[in-house]
Design a protein around this motif. Structure first.
Motif, PDB file in Angstrom:
ATOM      1  N   LEU A   6      -3.012   2.910   5.450  1.00  0.00           N
ATOM      2  CA  LEU A   6      -2.183   3.755   4.600  1.00  0.00           C
ATOM      3  C   LEU A   6      -2.652   5.202   4.716  1.00  0.00           C
ATOM      4  O   LEU A   6      -3.763   5.536   4.298  1.00  0.00           O
ATOM      5  N   ILE A   7      -1.814   6.052   5.292  1.00  0.00           N
ATOM      6  CA  ILE A   7      -2.151   7.453   5.529  1.00  0.00           C
ATOM      7  C   ILE A   7      -1.466   8.299   4.470  1.00  0.00           C
ATOM      8  O   ILE A   7      -0.243   8.252   4.324  1.00  0.00           O
ATOM      9  N   PRO A   8      -2.224   9.110   3.724  1.00  0.00           N
ATOM     10  CA  PRO A   8      -1.644   9.832   2.590  1.00  0.00           C
ATOM     11  C   PRO A   8      -0.905  11.100   3.000  1.00  0.00           C
ATOM     12  O   PRO A   8      -1.041  11.606   4.115  1.00  0.00           O
ATOM     13  N   GLY A   9      -0.146  11.603   2.030  1.00  0.00           N
ATOM     14  CA  GLY A   9       0.490  12.899   2.179  1.00  0.00           C
ATOM     15  C   GLY A   9      -0.440  14.026   1.762  1.00  0.00           C
ATOM     16  O   GLY A   9      -1.645  13.831   1.565  1.00  0.00           O
ATOM     17  N   ALA A  10       0.123  15.207   1.591  1.00  0.00           N
ATOM     18  CA  ALA A  10      -0.669  16.409   1.340  1.00  0.00           C
ATOM     19  C   ALA A  10      -1.446  16.318   0.029  1.00  0.00           C
ATOM     20  O   ALA A  10      -0.891  15.962  -1.013  1.00  0.00           O
ATOM     21  N   GLY A  11      -2.722  16.616   0.104  1.00  0.00           N
ATOM     22  CA  GLY A  11      -3.551  16.748  -1.086  1.00  0.00           C
ATOM     23  C   GLY A  11      -3.699  15.490  -1.915  1.00  0.00           C
ATOM     24  O   GLY A  11      -4.004  15.586  -3.100  1.00  0.00           O
ATOM     25  N   CYS A  12      -3.499  14.334  -1.314  1.00  0.00           N
ATOM     26  CA  CYS A  12      -3.516  13.082  -2.085  1.00  0.00           C
ATOM     27  C   CYS A  12      -4.804  12.305  -1.876  1.00  0.00           C
ATOM     28  O   CYS A  12      -5.291  12.155  -0.757  1.00  0.00           O
ATOM     29  N   ASP A  13      -5.328  11.788  -2.963  1.00  0.00           N
ATOM     30  CA  ASP A  13      -6.470  10.899  -2.945  1.00  0.00           C
ATOM     31  C   ASP A  13      -5.987   9.483  -2.590  1.00  0.00           C
ATOM     32  O   ASP A  13      -4.870   9.097  -2.956  1.00  0.00           O
ATOM     33  N   PRO A  14      -6.783   8.683  -1.883  1.00  0.00           N
ATOM     34  CA  PRO A  14      -6.361   7.314  -1.578  1.00  0.00           C
ATOM     35  C   PRO A  14      -6.002   6.490  -2.812  1.00  0.00           C
ATOM     36  O   PRO A  14      -5.304   5.471  -2.694  1.00  0.00           O
ATOM     37  N   TRP A  15      -6.466   6.912  -3.988  1.00  0.00           N
ATOM     38  CA  TRP A  15      -6.157   6.192  -5.227  1.00  0.00           C
ATOM     39  C   TRP A  15      -4.675   5.929  -5.395  1.00  0.00           C
ATOM     40  O   TRP A  15      -4.270   4.889  -5.906  1.00  0.00           O
ATOM     41  N   TYR A  16      -3.843   6.893  -4.959  1.00  0.00           N
ATOM     42  CA  TYR A  16      -2.426   6.756  -5.278  1.00  0.00           C
ATOM     43  C   TYR A  16      -1.765   5.590  -4.546  1.00  0.00           C
ATOM     44  O   TYR A  16      -0.662   5.177  -4.903  1.00  0.00           O
ATOM     45  N   TRP A  17      -2.449   5.028  -3.551  1.00  0.00           N
ATOM     46  CA  TRP A  17      -1.939   3.835  -2.877  1.00  0.00           C
ATOM     47  C   TRP A  17      -2.278   2.547  -3.625  1.00  0.00           C
ATOM     48  O   TRP A  17      -1.812   1.481  -3.238  1.00  0.00           O
ATOM     49  N   HIS A  18      -3.117   2.617  -4.684  1.00  0.00           N
ATOM     50  CA  HIS A  18      -3.727   1.369  -5.164  1.00  0.00           C
ATOM     51  C   HIS A  18      -2.731   0.325  -5.670  1.00  0.00           C
ATOM     52  O   HIS A  18      -2.968  -0.873  -5.469  1.00  0.00           O
ATOM     53  N   PRO A  19      -1.594   0.661  -6.297  1.00  0.00           N
ATOM     54  CA  PRO A  19      -0.700  -0.425  -6.730  1.00  0.00           C
ATOM     55  C   PRO A  19      -0.137  -1.243  -5.566  1.00  0.00           C
ATOM     56  O   PRO A  19      -0.111  -2.475  -5.619  1.00  0.00           O
ATOM     57  N   VAL A  20       0.296  -0.557  -4.505  1.00  0.00           N
ATOM     58  CA  VAL A  20       0.836  -1.304  -3.369  1.00  0.00           C
ATOM     59  C   VAL A  20      -0.291  -1.948  -2.568  1.00  0.00           C
ATOM     60  O   VAL A  20      -0.135  -3.052  -2.026  1.00  0.00           O
ATOM     61  N   ALA A  21      -1.451  -1.289  -2.507  1.00  0.00           N
ATOM     62  CA  ALA A  21      -2.589  -1.889  -1.802  1.00  0.00           C
ATOM     63  C   ALA A  21      -3.020  -3.186  -2.470  1.00  0.00           C
ATOM     64  O   ALA A  21      -3.319  -4.188  -1.793  1.00  0.00           O
ATOM     65  N   ASP A  22      -3.043  -3.205  -3.799  1.00  0.00           N
ATOM     66  CA  ASP A  22      -3.400  -4.438  -4.514  1.00  0.00           C
ATOM     67  C   ASP A  22      -2.405  -5.549  -4.217  1.00  0.00           C
ATOM     68  O   ASP A  22      -2.792  -6.723  -4.057  1.00  0.00           O
TER      69      ASP A  22
END
Length: 228
Positions: A6-22
């Protein structure tokens, strides 16, 4: 099982992927949510690509998912290592030799954003309005707390590939995206990749606003490709 990268967009912490990652981990997959050096002005597209490749390590069966600005990095990863599937999630689609700074005007994004706001009967808001209008308040607050500065490191480097890498590619857009409106993204995907995007009923952050639907869509792409 697959490894989702999962590659993030601008200025994003990997945290924001956590719901779909879970959700994806619950299905038995491995997930690598990449932490890009977005705050480092010395880090450009080469360093972003190195960071993703290093995070992947020796993992295989890769499904790379790139969000927003991640669209400039993900194809470079696919040109470096074997990837089974690339999913562009409301992602910027570069042309050979184009810089990130030039992409906005070249695609007409600002006009498309303004025209979409007029059709919706609203004024153009700030970026947080565009990002978070359909995100649950607790997750929206979490994203705001983790807001990181996006440096100009990758902004003025020409996209280095001569052509799109030879990897199966899907484009998934949000029907309610205010930053990259759906009609705008349909045109860009058609002109630059010859692909008709699929749509999900979400704004610019479906990993937070529609994680279950997003995970299901990613899985449908993977299983269609693998024949499961």
């Amino acid at each position: 099982m697959a490894t989702y990268v999962l590659i993030p967009g601008a200025g994003c912490d990997p945290w924001y992927w956590h719901p779909v990652a879970d959700d994806l981990r619950g299905r038995g997959h491995e997930v690598v949510a990449v932490d890009l050096p977005c705050e480092d002005p010395a880090a450009g597209l080469a360093e972003y690509t190195d960071t993703v490749v290093d995070a992947i390590g020796d993992r295989t069966d890769l499904v790379v998912v790139a969000h927003s600005l991640g669209g400039f990095t993900a194809p470079l990863v696919c040109a470096r290592i074997p990837v089974d599937l690339l999913v562009l999630l409301e992602a910027m689609i570069p042309k050979p030799g184009e810089t990130l700074a030039d992409w906005w005007a070249a695609t007409g994004q600002a006009q498309a954003r303004r025209e979409q706001a007029e059709r919706d009967g609203r004024t153009v808001g700030d970026l947080w309005d565009d990002f978070l209008h359909d995100v649950p308040p607790d997750l929206a607050a979490g994203l705001r707390e983790r807001d990181r500065e996006q440096s100009d490191g990758p902004s003025h480097q020409p996209w280095p590939l001569d052509a799109w890498p030879d990897v199966p590619t899907r484009v998934l857009i949000g029907s309610d995206d205010r930053l990259f409106p759906a009609g705008f993204m349909r045109r860009v995907a058609r002109e630059r990749l010859g692909i008709t995007p699929d749509e999900i009923p979400a704004g610019h952050m479906p990993m937070l606003s529609r994680p279950a639907e997003l995970a299901e869509r990613l899985e449908s792409y993977r299983t269609a490709l693998s024949g499961e």
